[in-house]
Design a protein around this motif. Structure first.
Motif, PDB file in Angstrom:
ATOM      1  N   PRO A   1       2.782   6.361   1.332  1.00 52.39           N
ATOM      2  CA  PRO A   1       4.114   5.773   1.525  1.00 52.39           C
ATOM      3  C   PRO A   1       5.197   6.394   0.644  1.00 52.39           C
ATOM      4  O   PRO A   1       6.320   5.879   0.602  1.00 52.39           O
ATOM      5  N   TYR A   2       4.870   7.454  -0.052  1.00 48.54           N
ATOM      6  CA  TYR A   2       5.839   8.184  -0.869  1.00 48.54           C
ATOM      7  C   TYR A   2       5.293   9.577  -1.123  1.00 48.54           C
ATOM      8  O   TYR A   2       4.117   9.874  -0.842  1.00 48.54           O
ATOM      9  N   GLY A   3       6.154  10.455  -1.635  1.00 49.48           N
ATOM     10  CA  GLY A   3       5.750  11.824  -1.927  1.00 49.48           C
ATOM     11  C   GLY A   3       6.054  12.185  -3.367  1.00 49.48           C
ATOM     12  O   GLY A   3       6.728  11.444  -4.094  1.00 49.48           O
ATOM     13  N   HIS A   4       5.570  13.341  -3.793  1.00 47.22           N
ATOM     14  CA  HIS A   4       5.776  13.779  -5.181  1.00 47.22           C
ATOM     15  C   HIS A   4       7.259  13.848  -5.546  1.00 47.22           C
ATOM     16  O   HIS A   4       7.645  13.572  -6.681  1.00 47.22           O
ATOM     17  N   ARG A   5       8.103  14.208  -4.582  1.00 42.82           N
ATOM     18  CA  ARG A   5       9.527  14.366  -4.882  1.00 42.82           C
ATOM     19  C   ARG A   5      10.227  13.048  -5.156  1.00 42.82           C
ATOM     20  O   ARG A   5      11.354  13.025  -5.668  1.00 42.82           O
ATOM     21  N   ASP A   6       9.596  11.939  -4.808  1.00 39.92           N
ATOM     22  CA  ASP A   6      10.211  10.627  -5.011  1.00 39.92           C
ATOM     23  C   ASP A   6      10.112  10.138  -6.446  1.00 39.92           C
ATOM     24  O   ASP A   6      10.790   9.179  -6.817  1.00 39.92           O
ATOM     25  N   PHE A   7       9.291  10.773  -7.274  1.00 39.26           N
ATOM     26  CA  PHE A   7       9.041  10.290  -8.629  1.00 39.26           C
ATOM     27  C   PHE A   7       9.824  11.121  -9.646  1.00 39.26           C
ATOM     28  O   PHE A   7       9.813  12.344  -9.596  1.00 39.26           O
ATOM     29  N   ARG A   8      10.474  10.425 -10.572  1.00 43.45           N
ATOM     30  CA  ARG A   8      11.292  11.071 -11.603  1.00 43.45           C
ATOM     31  C   ARG A   8      10.618  10.900 -12.955  1.00 43.45           C
ATOM     32  O   ARG A   8      10.162   9.810 -13.306  1.00 43.45           O
ATOM     33  N   SER A   9      10.541  11.974 -13.711  1.00 41.54           N
ATOM     34  CA  SER A   9      10.000  11.941 -15.064  1.00 41.54           C
ATOM     35  C   SER A   9      11.145  12.224 -16.043  1.00 41.54           C
ATOM     36  O   SER A   9      12.263  12.561 -15.627  1.00 41.54           O
TER      37      SER A   9
END
Length: 393
Positions: free
Chosen positions: A199-207
């Protein structure tokens, strides 16, 4: 916890001499599950071990962390409603955070701070996940600075020193996970990449996007929680003067608006709304979406007896499909062992709907939850009987 990330300067090879500005820096290995799981390596101008004082700390807030004598047995088995909008607002995160439910695997609570703590905090017992219902600002940690806003999940790995730099009043829904809190295994390929049907991809996560930097000579205190006991540790300066780090363990933010909901012609079980998982519990979110579209489909959830789960639902925004008599930011608690589901009129009213604008966050546990005294003090004791329709029969 999502994938490999890197920020700042790191050594070409771990465990070898690495110099910055002509001086050798210290390597700080931050590990999970001993040395057998994911890890990150931070490069620091000095080792973070130069404490000048360590002592037990008595938090003036009696509701965080929870302790055994602040909880109570549930008594009769009831569906419950905790009117969390009535919880006092204001103060710092550590002074405003209130634990409402807990078991051996997790805790669930609320915090409504309006000013930044002057100390950093380390949770040595659990990973933490904040859902930001209101507010925004910057998470400062040893991994750097991460900006967040309303609608974000903010994840903080166990053992990470951090504080929130607040921009105005905040409303946080807070979950602690004692083991394996993160991305459910079913969303990943065996080699670690998120699946195309997740339901999400790597690009959706911010570090963290920039390193945290403080002037030398500033005194720092860090509050550490371990086994629900708080200690205060003092340093002559910021002990995590990081010049760079890389690895798989770090704080991250994820916007709930980036969650990709599944839809179907007929109603699917709530497990399709899963967003995060851990040992002993899962988290789900209900986001605006197209609802069930088959002829004669009933979009509202069916009454059910999920006898092996306790359920907590935090109502964030919108017109929730299945409930009445619950306002924004309230929490409902449905224990296993008795049926629960929508109010009957809501079930029927949902027929013909094409979409829903609801936003809510849910925690389902596989071991029974206990309510704290704080939760019971804000309980709507009439809630269990709001399903009674006998007067209309």
């Amino acid at each position: 916890m999502i994938d490999y990330r890197r920020l700042g300067a790191v050594s070409p090879k771990p465990h070898t001499i690495f110099e910055v500005d002509g001086k050798m820096v210290a390597e700080h290995v931050f590990t999970r599950d001993g040395f057998s799981d994911l890890y990150s390596i931070l490069y620091q101008r000095r080792a973070p071990t130069h404490e000048t004082k360590a002592e037990l700390w008595k938090n003036p807030n009696p509701h965080f962390p929870h302790v055994a004598d602040s909880s109570t047995a549930l008594g009769e088995l009831l569906r419950r409603h905790v009117k969390t909008p009535s919880l006092p607002a204001g103060g710092t995160l550590l002074s405003s955070r209130v634990t409402l439910f807990f078991n051996a695997d997790c805790t669930v609570g609320i915090a409504k701070p309006d000013r930044t703590d002057d100390v950093f905090f380390v949770n040595g017992d659990a990973d933490e996940l904040y859902f930001v219902a209101e507010g925004g600002g910057t998470l400062q940690s040893m991994f750097g600075e991460l900006d967040y806003s309303a609608g974000d999940y903010v994840y903080i790995p166990k053992g990470t020193p951090y504080r929130f730099l607040l921009k105005g009043p905040q409303n946080f829904f807070v979950v602690e996970g004692m083991k394996d809190f993160g991305i459910p295994a079913e969303f990943r390929h065996p080699k670690g990449q998120l699946r195309l049907d997740a339901p999400y991809g790597h690009r959706d996560f911010r570090s963290p996007s920039r390193l945290t930097d403080f002037k030398p000579g500033e005194n720092f205190d860090i509050i550490v929680k371990r086994f629900d006991t708080l200690s205060r540790r003092s340093y002559t300066d910021w002990p995590y003067q990081v010049v760079g780090w890389d690895g798989w363990v770090y704080p991250f933010a994820f916007a709930v608006s980036d969650y990709q909901p599944k839809t179907s012609s007929v109603h699917l079980p709530p497990s399709i709304h899963c967003v995060f998982g851990a040992k002993g519990f899962v988290m789900m979110n209900f986001v605006p979406r197209i609802v069930d579209y088959a002829k004669n489909a009933i979009p509202c959830p069916y009454p059910h007896s999920s006898v092996d789960c306790d359920e907590i639902l935090f109502y964030v925004d919108g017109n929730f499909t299945s409930r009445k008599s619950i306002g924004q930011y309230s929490i409902s608690f449905h224990p296993g062992g008795i049926p629960h589901g929508p109010h009957p009129e809501k079930y029927e009213q949902s027929i013909g709907a094409r979409e829903t604008n609801e936003l809510a966050v849910m925690v389902d546990t596989f071991a029974p939850l206990h309510m704290t005294a704080a939760a019971l003090s804000f309980e709507d004791q009439s809630y269990h009987f709001t399903w009674d329709t006998s007067e209309h029969l």
